[in-house]
Write an enzyme that holds these catalytic residues in place. Structure first.
Site, PDB file in Angstrom:
ATOM      1  N   GLU A 140      48.601  69.521 134.353  1.00 30.78           N
ATOM      2  CA  GLU A 140      49.550  68.489 134.803  1.00 30.78           C
ATOM      3  C   GLU A 140      50.900  69.121 135.137  1.00 30.78           C
ATOM      4  OE1 GLU A 140      49.587  64.982 132.319  1.00 30.78           O
ATOM      5  OE2 GLU A 140      51.562  64.401 133.073  1.00 30.78           O
ATOM      6  N   LYS A 168      50.171  59.880 124.131  1.00 32.60           N
ATOM      7  CA  LYS A 168      49.533  60.796 125.096  1.00 32.60           C
ATOM      8  C   LYS A 168      50.557  61.819 125.565  1.00 32.60           C
ATOM      9  CE  LYS A 168      48.199  62.111 129.438  1.00 32.60           C
ATOM     10  NZ  LYS A 168      49.005  62.782 130.470  1.00 32.60           N
ATOM     11  N   ASP A 203      40.779  74.082 119.205  1.00 34.31           N
ATOM     12  CA  ASP A 203      39.915  72.945 119.523  1.00 34.31           C
ATOM     13  C   ASP A 203      40.807  71.737 119.854  1.00 34.31           C
ATOM     14  OD1 ASP A 203      38.281  70.700 119.406  1.00 34.31           O
ATOM     15  OD2 ASP A 203      37.064  71.470 117.766  1.00 34.31           O
ATOM     16  N   HIS A 250      58.235  63.744 139.278  1.00 36.01           N
ATOM     17  CA  HIS A 250      56.795  63.952 139.430  1.00 36.01           C
ATOM     18  C   HIS A 250      56.404  64.093 140.889  1.00 36.01           C
ATOM     19  CE1 HIS A 250      55.117  62.483 135.312  1.00 36.01           C
ATOM     20  NE2 HIS A 250      56.130  63.311 135.203  1.00 36.01           N
TER      21      HIS A 250
HETATM   22  C1  MEV Z   1      52.537  61.627 131.419  1.00 34.52           C
HETATM   23  O1  MEV Z   1      51.534  62.602 131.308  1.00 34.52           O
HETATM   24  C2  MEV Z   1      53.141  61.333 130.085  1.00 34.52           C
HETATM   25  C3  MEV Z   1      54.063  60.123 130.030  1.00 34.52           C
HETATM   26  O2  MEV Z   1      53.396  58.981 130.577  1.00 34.52           O
HETATM   27  C4  MEV Z   1      54.394  59.907 128.586  1.00 34.52           C
HETATM   28  C5  MEV Z   1      55.123  58.611 128.291  1.00 34.52           C
HETATM   29  O3  MEV Z   1      54.957  57.632 129.047  1.00 34.52           O
HETATM   30  O4  MEV Z   1      55.824  58.592 127.262  1.00 34.52           O
HETATM   31  C6  MEV Z   1      55.302  60.334 130.861  1.00 34.52           C
END
Ligand code: MEV
Length: 428
Positions: free
Chosen positions: A82, A265, A281, A378
């Protein structure tokens, strides 16, 4: 759309034959194969690590610089596809360093392994829980854990309990796994005591397996950033307002599981990338973190923020079963190089670094989200990918990406037009 079929007996072919077949059938020419599949040394290692190896995926490896963790500077190796992850980690690391960096800690590397037994009577359960049983289990594990004990680890105790729905009886073994991730040690421990557990309980083992939950192998990180130090990064907001919005964003993640998934995430963007770079892992680490976040019965945030004494304070706590030895970690040259960059940490130090990284990643994401959003940054990175897809390489890829970003239309057609205009310019 599916590709050409691979032969059923793929695993019986020589590794080099498998690789050649894979590249001939599934890559779009030798340039694509060279970019997408590592060479013959990597193949040899892949063949050792997995069945039917056809190559080694060349995942991007980058370095997030500028981390100040417990008073020491770190550059962190991250393997991830990413585009924004490494940039965001480094950005947050530099901001947090303004306030003195991260302070971290990690628990002892204690993990659990289980023998699940069926057909156990109440008397059998009591026998398994008795002091006599404890002595036998300790002796059996002592016989196989000599080298682990010499390194300060080993068996630490057990718990016996019955699960109400299945009626299964669990024999839980706690083991200090020291610098390993622990899976082999733990699975071996459970399998070693299986026959004794069956004999003592009068039951039959259904399975012997570790738990990846690792709820006692926690790591923590925190930082404190004076609001004045946050001000230059508040993107048009006052530092007070940016900090207030960060705290509210944390409360949102803690309240709404839909947001918590993505919030957490983002944390794992960093943690999993470090786990990947060190050949740990990643699935075990992810599974444990998300289960920990849901331990109250509702998915909550792994991090938290508050404003106190004129500072924004961030903190994180999560289970981190990362190995510094064993498995692929100290076998794979890439894992060894990554650990060397980190100063050859033990597993607890590695967990502390990962916790700081997770918090940095979260802070970068949340700060960006509440001060104007993440898409602008992004999309700039996305433009570079579009340029690559449109055939641009090297400097041309960067130039084409700039043209796409300036035009504001992030499409393959726009990238192709940019590449064409560069080529026309070069030809004239
Ligand atoms: C993108 O990989 C991660 C985010 O979505 C995390 C978040 O929303 O806190 C930017």
């Amino acid at each position: 759309m599916s590709g050409p079929a691979l032969p059923a007996g793929l695993r019986k072919l020589a590794p080099a034959e498998r690789k050649a077949l894979w590249e001939r059938l599934y890559f779009d020419g030798t340039e694509a194969a060279a970019a997408g599949n590592a060479g013959s040394e990597a193949l040899e290692l892949s063949d050792l690590l997995v069945e039917s190896a056809v190559g080694a995926l060349t995942l991007p490896l980058g370095i997030a610089q500028g981390f100040l963790i417990d008073g020491r500077r770190y550059d962190l190796p991250l393997a991830v596809e990413e585009p924004s992850v490494i940039a965001a980690a480094g950005y947050a690391a530099r901001i947090v360093a303004e306030g003195g960096g991260f302070v971290t800690e990690a628990d002892e590397p204690l993990m659990e392994s289980y023998v699940y037994l069926e057909g156990v009577s109440a008397e059998g359960e009591a026998r398994l829980a008795s002091e006599g049983a404890e002595a036998r289990i300790r002796a059996a594990l002592g016989a196989i854990q000599g080298s682990l004990e010499r390194r300060g680890g080993g068996y630490r105790g057990r718990r016996v309990y019955r699960l109400p729905e299945t009626g299964l009886v669990a024999l839980e073994l706690s083991v200090d796994v020291r610098d390993a991730m622990g899976a082999n040690i733990l699975n071996t421990a459970a399998e070693t005591v299986k026959s004794q557990a069956e004999e003592l309980s009068g039951g039959k083992a259904l399975m012997c397996i570790l738990s990846n939950a690792s709820p006692r192998r926690l790591a923590r990180a925190r930082f404190e950033l004076p609001l004045a130090a946050l001000a230059p990064f508040a993107r048009g907001f006052s530092a007070d307002e940016a900090a207030r919005r960060v705290v509210l964003a944390w409360r949102l993640a803690d309240e709404d599981p839909a947001r918590a998934v993505t919030h957490n995430k983002g944390i794992m963007n960093g943690v999993a990338s470090l786990a990947q770079a060190t050949l740990n892992d990643t699935r075990a680490v992810e599974a444990a973190a998300h289960a920990w976040a849901a331990r109250s019965g509702r998915l909550r945030s792994l991090s938290r923020y508050e404003i106190a004494d004129g500072s924004l304070r961030g903190a994180i706590e999560l289970p981190l079963a990362l190995g510094a030895v064993g498995g692929s970690v100290d076998l794979h040259p890439a894992g060894k190089a990554a650990l060397r960059l980190l100063g050859d940490p033990d597993s607890r130090r590695l967990a502390r670094i990962a916790a700081a990284l997770g918090l940095a990643q979260n802070f970068a994401a949340v700060l960006a989200l509440v001060t104007g959003g993440i898409q602008k940054g992004h999309m700039r990175l996305h433009a570079a990918r579009l340029a690559y897809k449109a055939g641009a390489r090297g400097d041309d890829a960067r130039r084409a990406a700039d043209i796409v970003a300036a035009g504001g239309a992030y499409t393959l057609a726009a990238a192709e037009a940019a590449v064409a205009s560069l080529r026309a310019g070069a030809g004239s």
